[in-house]
Design an enzyme around this catalytic site. Sequence first.
Site, short mmCIF file in Angstrom:
data_model
loop_
_atom_site.label_atom_id
_atom_site.label_comp_id
_atom_site.label_asym_id
_atom_site.label_seq_id
_atom_site.Cartn_x
_atom_site.Cartn_y
_atom_site.Cartn_z
N ASP A 6 0.95 -1.29 0.01
CA ASP A 6 0.13 -0.11 0.16
C ASP A 6 0.75 1.18 0.02
OD1 ASP A 6 -2.37 1.47 -0.05
OD2 ASP A 6 -3.13 0.29 1.85
N ASP B 109 -11.10 1.82 -3.15
CA ASP B 109 -11.56 1.47 -1.69
C ASP B 109 -13.11 1.41 -1.64
OD1 ASP B 109 -9.07 0.91 -0.23
OD2 ASP B 109 -8.97 2.99 0.54
C1 GLA Z 1 -5.72 1.81 2.37
C2 GLA Z 1 -6.22 0.55 1.42
C3 GLA Z 1 -6.97 -0.31 2.23
C4 GLA Z 1 -6.70 -0.58 3.39
C5 GLA Z 1 -6.17 0.41 4.48
C6 GLA Z 1 -5.58 -0.02 5.44
O1 GLA Z 1 -6.70 2.50 2.48
O2 GLA Z 1 -6.78 1.14 0.33
O3 GLA Z 1 -7.75 -1.30 1.33
O4 GLA Z 1 -5.77 -1.52 3.09
O5 GLA Z 1 -5.24 1.10 3.68
O6 GLA Z 1 -5.09 1.04 6.49
#
Ligand code: GLA
Length: 690
Positions: free
Chosen positions: A447, A515
Amino acid sequence: MPAPDTRLWSIDTPNTSYVVAVDDHDRLRGLHWGPRLSAEQALALLELPESPFRPVIGREPRYDLSTGSAFQYGHNGLQVRFADGTRDLELAFTEAVEGDGALAFVFTDRHYPLEVRTRYRTRPDSDVIERTLELRNRGTEPIEVVRADSATWVVPGLDEPRLSQLHGEWGAETQLTRTTIPYGETVIGSRRGVTGHQSNPWVAIDDGAATETAGPVWSTALAWSGTWRITVEKGPTGSVTVSAGFGHDPIAIRLDGGATLETPVAAGLHTAHGFAGAASAWHDYALAHVLPHPGEVRPVLYNSWEATEFDFTAEDQMRLADRAAAMGCELFVMDDGWFGARVNDRAGLGDWTPNPDRFPDGLGPLIKHVHGLGMRFGIWVEPEMVNPDSDLYRAHPDWVYHQPHRRRSEVRQQLVLNLARPDVADHIHARLDELLSGNEIDFVKWDMNRPFTEAGWPGNDDPDRLWFDHTRNLYAILDRLRADHPHLRIESCSSGGGRVDFGILRRTDQVWTSDNTDAVDRIAIQDGFAQVYPARVMGAWVTDSPNPLTRREVPLDFRFHVAMAGVLAVGGDLRIWSDDEQARGAELVADYKRVRPTVQLGRRRPLRAGNVTGVQYDRGDTTVVLAWRRARDFAYPDPLLKLHVDPDARYREVRTGRVHHGAILASHGLDLGLTPADYASAMIELTREP
Ligand code: GLA
C-alpha cells in the site's frame, strides 16, 4: 524498415504503421500513425506538405521556409539546460540502429556533449509501440534535464478531435470522460509522488465519431508510478500531438558527466476498431508483455480490512479464515493492524514486526492455520511510510522527506520515507526480506496511502532527483523481492487505485481498484479501468450490505456479479453473514471459478441496452455475460442484451442447456431473465456449439 535512399522509416505492427522521417533540418517527424502502409505507400508520404507534422524530436523551426508557416511555439517534450546556461538544443542526426525488435534513432548536439537516443519497440503479436528516450552526457559538466518526455506521438489531422481520459479521486477512481480537445495544451498528470487517483496515465484520441466497436482511435499509456504528465496539444491548424513523460513542472533532473538517463516506456496504440478494440489491444499487450506471470489466473482472495479494520486478534483472523475457506476462497489476506504498535492509524508504521499482544507467538500460528485450510496466506504492508509514533521514526527522524525550517505535514498521521536515499531503500528491502524469509507468506498487498508533501532532501545538492529515484528504488525493491521469493505474488494498492499503471504492473500481479466497494459505484470505476487494464489485475471485493462507505443496500447476487467481472474477492465480515448468504456466496464463488479463465484472460466487450449494462468476455468457445440493472423504469420489461457473437453459430447456455442462434443473439439479444426488483443481475455462461 528504412526506405532506400531516404531518411524515412516505417515502424510496422501487425495492423498499423508509424512512419517517421528525419528531415533536412535533422528533425525526426511523425508522418503517419494509422493503418499499415506498404513501403511504396509510406514513401508517398514524403510528397505531402510537411506543415501538419510537428517534429517529435528536434528543434522547433523558427520560420519554416518550405511551407511558409510562421513561428511554431508548441510544447517541447525534450528540454535541457547546459552548464553555461544555454537552453536550446541543436540536434544532428547520427544514425538509426535496428535490432532486437527495436529501432533507435541517435542524435547528438551540434556543440554540447549530449547524445539523444529515441527507441521504438514493437512485437509481432501487438499493435502497441513502446517508446523510450535515453539521454547520455558524454562530457564532464552536468546537464540539467528540464523535461524528457518518453514519446511525442503525432496524431494525423482530425476534424473534431476528442480526448478520452480517466479522472477521479479516492473512492471514485478511473472515471471515463470524453471531451472535445480545445486549442492549446491540455495537461493531465500527477505531482503527488505516485500515479494518483486524479488522473491515470492514459489517454485516447478519436475524431469525435468513434464508437465502442468502430472508428479509428489513437491511444497512449505511460509506464511510470511516480509523478508524470501527458500533454495533449491541438495546434492552430487542428493537428494533435500527445506527449507523455515522467516528472512534473517545475522539477528538473541533473545528468552528471558520463551519466545516462533512461525514461520509462510510453506505449502508443492505434486501432481502427473503436474504444473496445483499443481496450482489448491494451489488455492483450498487458497479458503478454507487461505482467510478470501472464498465463496465471488469480485466486479468489479474502481480505480482512472491511471486516475488522484495526480491531482484531489472531483468533478473529482465524475465524474469518475458516469462513473464507468454507466459501471457496483460495488466498487469505490479513490487512493493516498486525505489526508494531499499529492498533489504530496513529502508530506503528515502519515497525514491521508482529504486534506482541496480537501475535505473541509471531505470525506462524495464523499462517499455519490458513495453510491448513488449503488457502495461501497474504499480508498488508505500507513500506514507504512511517508514523511519527514509531520506533523507526524515533531512530531516524531525518529519513522522511522534509524541508529545513518547515513543518512536516502529516496525512493520516504518517510521513513519507525518503526512499530515494540508498540507506532507506536498503533498510526497507531488508525488513521486507526478513518478513518474507521468516514466514511462509505467499502474497503481499503493498500500500501507499499518502502523497508527498515538503518533498525535500536536505544536504543533497540535487534534491529533485527524489521524485525519480523514489519510484526507481521502489521498482528495484519489488524486483529484488520477486527474484528472491519466486512464489511471491504482489498486489499494488494506494488508498485504493492510486497506483495503477503499466510500470507497477510490470512487477505486480494485481491491483486494488478502489476502496469504494459499493457494487453500483464499481460499475463505472471498472468500466473506466477496463479502458486500459485487463480484468486479470482488477481486484474486486464483495463486501457487506449496506456498504460501509456509501450505506447503499445491494443484494448479494448483484454484489457478486459486479465483482465477478474482475478478480473476484470477498471482503465482508463473514462472521455476521447468515448461513444462506454463506451458502449462496459459496455457489457464486464456484460459478466464478468455472468462468474465471474467460473473465481474466479473455476478450472484454462492453454491453448496453437501455438501463441494463454489462460485459461480455470471450475465450475459445466460451462466452460469459455479466449484466446489471439498477431499477426498472415505468414497469417496462427489461430489454434484451445484444451480444457480440458469430451469427452463423449456435450457443448453449451452460446452466439451462438452452440453445440460442447466434443470429438472434446478435440482432435481437439475450433474455437475461432479470427479476423485476431493483438491483437485478445475471451471469450467463454460453458455449459455442461445435
Ligand atoms: C488503504 C487501502 C485499504 C486498506 C487500508 C489499511 O486505505 O486502500 O484497502 O488496506 O489502507 O489501512
